[in-house]
Write an enzyme that holds these catalytic residues in place. Structure first.
Site, PDB file in Angstrom:
ATOM      1  N   TRP A 226      29.106 -38.136  43.789  1.00 63.62           N
ATOM      2  CA  TRP A 226      28.025 -37.265  43.318  1.00 63.62           C
ATOM      3  C   TRP A 226      26.751 -38.060  43.110  1.00 63.62           C
ATOM      4  O   TRP A 226      25.659 -37.616  43.475  1.00 63.62           O
ATOM      5  CB  TRP A 226      28.442 -36.521  42.050  1.00 63.62           C
ATOM      6  CG  TRP A 226      29.638 -35.658  42.266  1.00 63.62           C
ATOM      7  CD1 TRP A 226      30.853 -35.779  41.652  1.00 63.62           C
ATOM      8  CD2 TRP A 226      29.766 -34.553  43.174  1.00 63.62           C
ATOM      9  NE1 TRP A 226      31.719 -34.822  42.123  1.00 63.62           N
ATOM     10  CE2 TRP A 226      31.084 -34.060  43.056  1.00 63.62           C
ATOM     11  CE3 TRP A 226      28.906 -33.948  44.089  1.00 63.62           C
ATOM     12  CZ2 TRP A 226      31.552 -32.975  43.811  1.00 63.62           C
ATOM     13  CZ3 TRP A 226      29.375 -32.868  44.832  1.00 63.62           C
ATOM     14  CH2 TRP A 226      30.675 -32.395  44.688  1.00 63.62           C
TER      15      TRP A 226
ATOM     16  N   LYS B 136      33.211 -26.723  35.287  1.00 60.72           N
ATOM     17  CA  LYS B 136      34.176 -27.685  34.765  1.00 60.72           C
ATOM     18  C   LYS B 136      34.450 -27.441  33.288  1.00 60.72           C
ATOM     19  O   LYS B 136      35.602 -27.380  32.886  1.00 60.72           O
ATOM     20  CB  LYS B 136      33.678 -29.108  34.980  1.00 60.72           C
ATOM     21  CG  LYS B 136      33.980 -29.668  36.357  1.00 60.72           C
ATOM     22  CD  LYS B 136      32.866 -29.532  37.323  1.00 60.72           C
ATOM     23  CE  LYS B 136      33.272 -29.942  38.730  1.00 60.72           C
ATOM     24  NZ  LYS B 136      32.177 -30.525  39.490  1.00 60.72           N
TER      25      LYS B 136
ATOM     26  N   ASP C 164      23.537 -36.255  35.475  1.00 60.70           N
ATOM     27  CA  ASP C 164      24.470 -35.215  35.915  1.00 60.70           C
ATOM     28  C   ASP C 164      25.625 -35.232  34.923  1.00 60.70           C
ATOM     29  O   ASP C 164      26.363 -36.220  34.820  1.00 60.70           O
ATOM     30  CB  ASP C 164      24.949 -35.566  37.329  1.00 60.70           C
ATOM     31  CG  ASP C 164      25.914 -34.530  37.913  1.00 60.70           C
ATOM     32  OD1 ASP C 164      26.384 -33.661  37.163  1.00 60.70           O
ATOM     33  OD2 ASP C 164      26.197 -34.629  39.124  1.00 60.70           O
TER      34      ASP C 164
HETATM   35  C1  PLP Z   1      31.498 -30.836  40.573  1.00 59.88           C
HETATM   36  C2  PLP Z   1      30.388 -31.784  40.468  1.00 59.88           C
HETATM   37  C3  PLP Z   1      29.208 -31.627  41.214  1.00 59.88           C
HETATM   38  C4  PLP Z   1      29.021 -30.524  42.223  1.00 59.88           C
HETATM   39  O1  PLP Z   1      28.816 -29.337  41.585  1.00 59.88           O
HETATM   40  P1  PLP Z   1      28.494 -27.995  42.388  1.00 59.88           P
HETATM   41  O2  PLP Z   1      28.218 -27.063  41.269  1.00 59.88           O
HETATM   42  O3  PLP Z   1      29.709 -27.674  43.167  1.00 59.88           O
HETATM   43  O4  PLP Z   1      27.325 -28.242  43.262  1.00 59.88           O
HETATM   44  C5  PLP Z   1      28.187 -32.524  41.010  1.00 59.88           C
HETATM   45  N1  PLP Z   1      28.306 -33.527  40.129  1.00 59.88           N
HETATM   46  C6  PLP Z   1      29.422 -33.710  39.409  1.00 59.88           C
HETATM   47  C7  PLP Z   1      29.505 -34.842  38.435  1.00 59.88           C
HETATM   48  C8  PLP Z   1      30.503 -32.845  39.558  1.00 59.88           C
HETATM   49  O5  PLP Z   1      31.612 -33.027  38.828  1.00 59.88           O
END
Ligand code: PLP
Length: 361
Positions: free
Chosen positions: A102, A196, A172
């Protein structure tokens, strides 16, 4: 009703109480005679839901007043472009720490818009650690400094934040949002895909310091400009109404049933400790992350034997522990134990692993 223990990395488990409440309100939300899904986003009822969700998020996360909360769509992945479009417009430079897939994607997307520097990377060891940072290598006039706080695929987390001084730290937090208290004031911006720890897929939450708004590039699409959403209370267009409603129920559960983020952290620490202690003592299984950077949320582990890993995943599934297969880039297994995973789910998983170890020694 037989519910499984779902160790998926996302979308993932939601608290049963939230699901039950949503089910009870499915056909008639608080006497409105409609489901939240069917409601106008401009209705009084819905306004109370979205405003309530924001107020709860501010309260639960102790978000300072000089930060805006935005309810967007497009996933965390859209933020990889929205962030540079909105923030990479001063010096045109930004710093990145590469701690997994990511973080890499955020870096690659931003690189299309400006001069992006990799400050450090843990790629050399399959991202099994958080690299040590040397402040003297940071770009002094960067528009922002980006990290992925919890690395969902590899199971690492920053236990200490990089000290970026005046440079806005952008993180993020998709896979660790609401898992423990964070000091929002240490960040310029936080963002998360909701699926999540916050609610269902379809909602992306952005928390951004006010002074970072209003610097977007000229050609930024209207829908990709944070100002569009901050000036319209996330109602410039139709927001993901039902996902926001579920997020509000999750926040109510966190506040009222769990008792806030400190209590949530204690529960998450208890769950992670159960699994890590077992892994550290096991002769068959081992964790793949260096102990000092281990995540509370995502715990990858292996037996060292691909056939045995496969057997484990299959037998675990038959026993009601689903989605334990690891990400293809790490192999083996990964147990994602987000907020909604009960302690009992981890206890039972550990008992199952003990049994598997005895039978396969
Ligand atoms: C799941 C995840 C993403 C991607 O998220 P989407 O909503 O599917 O675009 C990005 N960064 C992290 C840390 C993730 O766990």
């Amino acid at each position: 009703m037989a519910r499984v223990y779902n160790f998926s990395a996302g979308p993932s488990m939601l608290p049963e109480r939230v699901l039950a409440k949503a089910a009870s309100e499915m056909l008639d939300y608080e006497g409105s005679g409609q489901s939240v899904m069917e409601m106008s986003h401009r209705s009084k009822e819905y306004e109370a839901i979205i405003n309530g969700c924001e107020a709860l998020l501010r309260e639960v996360m102790s978000i300072p007043d000089n930060y805006k909360v935005l309810f967007l769509q497009g996933g965390a992945s859209s933020q990889f472009a929205m962030i540079p479009l909105n923030l990479l417009n001063g010096s045109g430079k930004a710093d990145f720490v590469i701690t997994g897939q990511w973080a890499t994607k955020a870096y690659q997307e931003a690189s299309r818009y400006g001069e992006c520097h990799v400050v450090a990377s843990s790629r050399d060891q399959t991202f099994s650690y958080i690299p040590k940072l040397d402040k003297s290598t940071f770009t002094p006039d960067a528009d922002y400094f980006h990290i992925c706080l919890n690395n969902t695929i590899y199971g690492t987390v920053y236990h200490e934040l990089p000290d970026t001084g005046k440079i806005p730290l952008v993180a993020d937090i998709s896979s660790c949002a609401l898992s423990q208290p964070v000091d929002v004031s240490k960040f310029g911006m936080l963002y998360a895909g909701a699926q999540k720890n916050m609610g269902p897929a379809g909602l992306t939450v952005v928390i951004i310091r006010e002074d970072l708004l209003g610097h977007a590039r000229e050609n930024t699409p209207t829908m990709f400009n944070y100002v569009t959403h901050s000036e319209n209370g996330s109602m410039y267009n139709t927001p993901p109404t039902y996902a926001i409603y579920i997020c509000k129920l999750v926040l109510e559960w966190l506040k009222n049933d769990i008792g806030g983020l400190k209590s949530m952290q204690a529960i998450n620490e208890k769950k992670a400790k159960l699994l890590y202690e077992f892994l550290d003592g096991s002769k068959l299984f081992r964790g793949t992350v260096v102990p000092e950077d281990r995540s509370l949320m995502n715990i990858p582990f292996v037996t060292g034997n691909d056939e045995l890993d496969k057997k484990f995943v299959t037998e675990a599934k038959a026993a009601g522990f689903v989605n334990l297969k690891g990400h293809r880039s790490v192999g083996g297994m990964r147990a994602s134990i987000y907020n909604a995973m009960p302690v009992e789910g981890v206890e039972k998983l550990v008992a199952f692993m003990e049994k598997f170890e005895r039978e396969n020694a």
